[in-house]
Motif scaffolding. Structure first.
Motif, PDB file in Angstrom:
ATOM      1  N   GLN A  79       0.843  -1.185   0.000  1.00 58.46           N
ATOM      2  CA  GLN A  79       0.000   0.000   0.000  1.00 58.46           C
ATOM      3  C   GLN A  79       0.889   1.250   0.000  1.00 58.46           C
ATOM      4  OE1 GLN A  79      -3.703   0.682   0.571  1.00 58.46           O
ATOM      5  NE2 GLN A  79      -3.633  -1.205  -0.622  1.00 58.46           N
ATOM      6  N   VAL A  80       0.496   2.236  -0.780  1.00 66.03           N
ATOM      7  CA  VAL A  80       1.185   3.521  -0.802  1.00 66.03           C
ATOM      8  C   VAL A  80       0.235   4.552  -0.211  1.00 66.03           C
ATOM      9  CG1 VAL A  80       2.297   5.277  -2.228  1.00 66.03           C
ATOM     10  CG2 VAL A  80       2.428   2.869  -2.901  1.00 66.03           C
ATOM     11  N   LYS A  81       0.719   5.312   0.783  1.00 64.32           N
ATOM     12  CA  LYS A  81      -0.125   6.287   1.467  1.00 64.32           C
ATOM     13  C   LYS A  81       0.554   7.650   1.483  1.00 64.32           C
ATOM     14  CE  LYS A  81      -0.222   4.106   5.405  1.00 64.32           C
ATOM     15  NZ  LYS A  81       0.667   2.968   5.109  1.00 64.32           N
ATOM     16  N   LEU A  82      -0.245   8.689   1.381  1.00 67.48           N
ATOM     17  CA  LEU A  82       0.288  10.043   1.486  1.00 67.48           C
ATOM     18  C   LEU A  82       0.977  10.250   2.823  1.00 67.48           C
ATOM     19  CD1 LEU A  82       0.554  12.932   0.381  1.00 67.48           C
ATOM     20  CD2 LEU A  82      -1.727  13.410   1.312  1.00 67.48           C
ATOM     21  N   SER A  83       0.447   9.648   3.862  1.00 68.47           N
ATOM     22  CA  SER A  83       1.035   9.804   5.199  1.00 68.47           C
ATOM     23  C   SER A  83       2.421   9.181   5.305  1.00 68.47           C
ATOM     24  CB  SER A  83       0.109   9.214   6.260  1.00 68.47           C
ATOM     25  OG  SER A  83      -0.175   7.855   5.989  1.00 68.47           O
ATOM     26  N   ASP A  84       2.807   8.361   4.327  1.00 73.04           N
ATOM     27  CA  ASP A  84       4.177   7.816   4.309  1.00 73.04           C
ATOM     28  C   ASP A  84       5.193   8.942   4.112  1.00 73.04           C
ATOM     29  OD1 ASP A  84       3.190   5.228   4.506  1.00 73.04           O
ATOM     30  OD2 ASP A  84       3.249   4.867   2.342  1.00 73.04           O
ATOM     31  N   PHE A  85       4.741  10.084   3.617  1.00 70.57           N
ATOM     32  CA  PHE A  85       5.646  11.177   3.248  1.00 70.57           C
ATOM     33  C   PHE A  85       5.455  12.393   4.151  1.00 70.57           C
ATOM     34  CE2 PHE A  85       4.191   9.058  -0.802  1.00 70.57           C
ATOM     35  CZ  PHE A  85       5.221   8.124  -0.812  1.00 70.57           C
ATOM     36  N   ALA A  86       5.218  12.130   5.416  1.00 71.50           N
ATOM     37  CA  ALA A  86       5.001  13.210   6.388  1.00 71.50           C
ATOM     38  C   ALA A  86       6.195  14.158   6.400  1.00 71.50           C
ATOM     39  CB  ALA A  86       4.779  12.628   7.782  1.00 71.50           C
ATOM     40  N   GLY A  87       5.910  15.447   6.411  1.00 70.48           N
ATOM     41  CA  GLY A  87       6.962  16.450   6.486  1.00 70.48           C
ATOM     42  C   GLY A  87       7.627  16.767   5.157  1.00 70.48           C
ATOM     43  N   LYS A  88       7.174  16.147   4.083  1.00 71.86           N
ATOM     44  CA  LYS A  88       7.771  16.398   2.766  1.00 71.86           C
ATOM     45  C   LYS A  88       6.822  17.189   1.867  1.00 71.86           C
ATOM     46  CE  LYS A  88      10.876  12.419   2.430  1.00 71.86           C
ATOM     47  NZ  LYS A  88      11.360  11.335   1.533  1.00 71.86           N
ATOM     48  N   VAL A  89       7.411  17.970   0.984  1.00 71.66           N
ATOM     49  CA  VAL A  89       6.644  18.547  -0.120  1.00 71.66           C
ATOM     50  C   VAL A  89       6.281  17.382  -1.044  1.00 71.66           C
ATOM     51  CG1 VAL A  89       6.776  20.018  -2.163  1.00 71.66           C
ATOM     52  CG2 VAL A  89       7.761  20.797   0.011  1.00 71.66           C
ATOM     53  N   VAL A  90       5.021  17.288  -1.434  1.00 76.97           N
ATOM     54  CA  VAL A  90       4.572  16.158  -2.256  1.00 76.97           C
ATOM     55  C   VAL A  90       3.980  16.674  -3.569  1.00 76.97           C
ATOM     56  CG1 VAL A  90       3.054  14.145  -2.404  1.00 76.97           C
ATOM     57  CG2 VAL A  90       4.119  14.747  -0.210  1.00 76.97           C
ATOM     58  N   VAL A  91       4.417  16.061  -4.658  1.00 78.07           N
ATOM     59  CA  VAL A  91       3.885  16.358  -5.991  1.00 78.07           C
ATOM     60  C   VAL A  91       3.072  15.147  -6.435  1.00 78.07           C
ATOM     61  CG1 VAL A  91       4.433  16.907  -8.388  1.00 78.07           C
ATOM     62  CG2 VAL A  91       5.875  17.812  -6.535  1.00 78.07           C
ATOM     63  N   ILE A  92       1.762  15.320  -6.545  1.00 82.59           N
ATOM     64  CA  ILE A  92       0.868  14.243  -6.967  1.00 82.59           C
ATOM     65  C   ILE A  92       0.550  14.433  -8.447  1.00 82.59           C
ATOM     66  CG2 ILE A  92      -1.395  13.175  -6.648  1.00 82.59           C
ATOM     67  CD1 ILE A  92      -1.366  14.211  -3.767  1.00 82.59           C
ATOM     68  N   ASN A  93       0.868  13.416  -9.241  1.00 88.59           N
ATOM     69  CA  ASN A  93       0.593  13.486 -10.681  1.00 88.59           C
ATOM     70  C   ASN A  93      -0.417  12.410 -11.057  1.00 88.59           C
ATOM     71  OD1 ASN A  93       1.760  12.307 -13.659  1.00 88.59           O
ATOM     72  ND2 ASN A  93       1.284  14.481 -13.525  1.00 88.59           N
ATOM     73  N   ILE A  94      -1.500  12.823 -11.691  1.00 91.96           N
ATOM     74  CA  ILE A  94      -2.552  11.911 -12.126  1.00 91.96           C
ATOM     75  C   ILE A  94      -2.329  11.601 -13.599  1.00 91.96           C
ATOM     76  CG2 ILE A  94      -5.050  11.610 -12.330  1.00 91.96           C
ATOM     77  CD1 ILE A  94      -5.141  13.876 -10.061  1.00 91.96           C
ATOM     78  N   TRP A  95      -2.157  10.330 -13.924  1.00 91.79           N
ATOM     79  CA  TRP A  95      -1.722   9.964 -15.256  1.00 91.79           C
ATOM     80  C   TRP A  95      -2.350   8.633 -15.694  1.00 91.79           C
ATOM     81  CZ3 TRP A  95       1.062   5.398 -16.124  1.00 91.79           C
ATOM     82  CH2 TRP A  95       1.527   4.750 -14.964  1.00 91.79           C
ATOM     83  N   GLY A  96      -2.151   8.290 -16.964  1.00 93.81           N
ATOM     84  CA  GLY A  96      -2.518   6.988 -17.502  1.00 93.81           C
ATOM     85  C   GLY A  96      -1.632   6.672 -18.693  1.00 93.81           C
ATOM     86  N   SER A  97      -1.328   5.410 -18.887  1.00 92.72           N
ATOM     87  CA  SER A  97      -0.443   5.031 -20.003  1.00 92.72           C
ATOM     88  C   SER A  97      -1.109   5.272 -21.351  1.00 92.72           C
ATOM     89  CB  SER A  97      -0.036   3.562 -19.875  1.00 92.72           C
ATOM     90  OG  SER A  97      -1.152   2.705 -20.048  1.00 92.72           O
ATOM     91  N   TRP A  98      -2.422   5.372 -21.375  1.00 88.55           N
ATOM     92  CA  TRP A  98      -3.205   5.602 -22.595  1.00 88.55           C
ATOM     93  C   TRP A  98      -3.208   7.073 -23.014  1.00 88.55           C
ATOM     94  CZ3 TRP A  98      -6.648   9.177 -21.013  1.00 88.55           C
ATOM     95  CH2 TRP A  98      -6.937   9.221 -19.646  1.00 88.55           C
ATOM     96  N   CYS A  99      -2.652   7.930 -22.150  1.00 87.96           N
ATOM     97  CA  CYS A  99      -2.766   9.384 -22.295  1.00 87.96           C
ATOM     98  C   CYS A  99      -1.501   9.950 -22.949  1.00 87.96           C
ATOM     99  CB  CYS A  99      -3.000   9.981 -20.905  1.00 87.96           C
ATOM    100  SG  CYS A  99      -2.671  11.730 -20.741  1.00 87.96           S
TER     101      CYS A  99
END
Length: 206
Positions: A79-99
């Motif tokens: 499982q990957v969780k946003l809370s795994d990266f506490a205290g960090k600047v986080v860049v979330i990218n929404i993507w798909g291989s079809w795109c």
């Protein structure tokens, strides 16, 4: 000839149901005109006049996102969780291989990740509408992506960001170290677009 009372009642009932469904669809749809608003936790997404680059300042006015979590694309048992990266600047990218635009921006995102990760920056992908997991994994390998992605073909992960325009792919969300939304990009990015925005958050946190 006047319609029978029963026919009128049935017509009114059908009309009420149709109106209700149209209302639900209108709320669920993505606005392409005026202001689009969405809520997730205490985060309020606003796109004034349909802008595709939105910045939330000052920091005290930013909304925090709720927990985002899901199955790792490359490691199905993890499982990957946003809370795994506490205290960090986080860049979330929404993507798909079809795109196609996702393919175009992949190298740029990886370059910014490599340039900023040592300063406390974490990238997190969310892979949507990829019902062939192998295709998405091949995309990651071929693009040289080394940061994790959540495998989320149905887009359920993004339900935590209530009303966020999930049909806009690619899109990118920048979180500060408190995981408050600092910027949203509803368009493909170049490294020259993204890196200054990320570095600004790093400097702001310092």
């Amino acid at each position: 000839m006047r319609p029978r009372a029963g026919s009128v009642r049935r017509y009114r009932g059908v009309r009420a149901v149709v109106a209700g469904l149209l209302g639900i669809l209108a709320l669920a749809g993505c606005s392409t005109g005026g202001d689009a608003v969405a809520r997730g936790g205490d985060f309020q997404f606003v796109s004034p006049g349909g802008k595709t680059r939105i910045f939330y300042d000052p920091p005290a006015d930013r909304g925090r996102v709720p927990e985002l979590a899901g199955e790792s694309l490359m490691e199905p048992d993890k499982q990957v969780k946003l809370s795994d990266f506490a205290g960090k600047v986080v860049v979330i990218n929404i993507w798909g291989s079809w795109c196609a635009p996702c393919r175009a921006e992949a190298d740029d995102l990886q370059r910014v990740y490599e340039a900023t990760r040592d300063s406390g920056v974490q990238f997190l992908g969310i892979d949507v509408r990829d019902f062939d997991r192998t295709a998405a994994q091949d995309f990651e390998r071929n693009s040289g992506i080394t940061y994790p992605s959540v495998y989320d073909p149905s887009g359920r992960t993004l339900l935590a960001l209530k009303g966020y325009p999930r049909n806009v792919v690619p899109s990118t969300i920048l979180l500060d170290r408190q995981h408050r939304v600092a910027a949203v990009f509803l368009e493909p990015l170049l490294d020259s677009d993204l890196k200054p925005a990320v570095e600004k958050l790093v400097a702001e946190s310092a």
